[in-house]
Scaffold this active site. Structure first.
Site, PDB file in Angstrom:
ATOM      1  N   GLU A  45      -1.001   6.227  -1.205  1.00 55.77           N
ATOM      2  CA  GLU A  45      -1.965   6.408  -2.299  1.00 55.77           C
ATOM      3  C   GLU A  45      -3.371   6.678  -1.779  1.00 55.77           C
ATOM      4  OE1 GLU A  45      -3.765   3.816  -6.060  1.00 55.77           O
ATOM      5  OE2 GLU A  45      -2.727   2.814  -4.411  1.00 55.77           O
ATOM      6  N   GLU A  66      -3.231   0.461 -14.583  1.00 53.66           N
ATOM      7  CA  GLU A  66      -3.988  -0.325 -13.609  1.00 53.66           C
ATOM      8  C   GLU A  66      -5.479  -0.242 -13.950  1.00 53.66           C
ATOM      9  OE1 GLU A  66      -3.711  -0.998  -8.818  1.00 53.66           O
ATOM     10  OE2 GLU A  66      -4.374   0.976  -9.498  1.00 53.66           O
TER      11      GLU A  66
END
Length: 261
Positions: free
Chosen positions: A143, A240
């Site tokens: 990521e 998130e």
């Protein structure tokens, strides 16, 4: 239709961690994710998942001394043994919890370290983790993260992540695309998703500025959800974000963006 997973590290913080599973299920979520499971016995988490009929769609590899500000150790040349031990621990938890994909946080660039050694270490560690996870049928994700929120973070852009994946030579490393982080770093969200959908296996969301719910900032989430449906994206989208005024109070964005609760 996009499948939303509640990130239990950031959502439902009104409850103790093990109570967030039931809160997420009651709010209509069928999938959850979180940063790390390692502070709890795997069986306790597995029991909560089963009781609430939830799927754990993602967690991270161990990421060093998180409480002291570390954000991953995969790029640290002097921590290779610790990283590889962490891969084994992550696999033990994933097998107990039914996790099918695990994210690797690259980490903050170690000061004073040769840049070539940092990159070489990260490539080698990603290859190692991908091989070990692949033996268990688990995907490895990597990521890019913005370096405004985490100064010095090594992996910050989509192209950089794609080049790393290529250089590992592994067929078991995919991209975790965080919309909030990439809006801050590079924009071009729709074009980047469209161009790289073949290697994107997980998406996360939050609006910018503030990292709050979709609809509170500048990102056109309605258009992005339409695009993902058009592209037949079949992965999960992890929520998130930081609730601006309480988790339940902020969940109305799902209906406002045409998503089922």
């Amino acid at each position: 239709m996009s499948r939303l997973a509640a990130n239990l590290t950031m959502l439902f913080n009104e409850h103790a961690f093990l109570d967030r599973f039931e809160a997420a299920a009651r709010a209509g979520f069928r999938g959850v994710e979180f940063l790390f499971p390692y502070a709890f016995p795997a069986q306790r988490i597995a029991d909560r998942l089963a009781a609430c009929q939830l799927e754990l769609v993602l967690h991270n590899l161990p990421a060093g001394k998180w409480e002291e500000g570390e954000r991953g150790i995969a790029c640290h040349p002097d921590r290779v043994g610790e990283f590889r031990d962490g891969v084994g621990e992550a696999i033990r938890y994933a097998r107990a919890l039914g996790t099918r994909q695990i994210n690797c946080l690259a980490g903050i660039t170690p000061p004073g370290t040769d840049p070539d050694a940092v990159r070489r270490t990260l490539v080698d560690n990603l290859r190692f983790a991908a091989d070990k996870l692949g033996e268990q049928g688990i995907r490895l994700l990597v990521e890019p993260v913005n370096d405004f929120d985490i100064p010095g973070f090594y992996l910050t852009r989509t192209r950089q992540a794609i080049d790393l994946i290529r250089d590992t030579g592994s067929a078991n490393i995919y991209l975790q695309y965080d919309i909030y982080h990439m809006q801050r770093m590079e924009g071009e969200l729709a074009g980047t998703i469209r161009e790289n959908l073949d290697i994107i296996r997980h998406i996360q969301l939050a609006d910018n500025p503030g990292r709050f719910e979709p609809g509170t900032g500048e990102i056109n989430y309605r258009a992005l959800f339409v695009l993902l449906d058009e592209l037949n994206y079949d992965g999960w989208i992890g929520c998130e974000y930081k609730p601006r005024a309480g988790t339940l109070e902020g969940l109305g964005w799902r209906q406002a963006h045409g998503l089922a609760a």
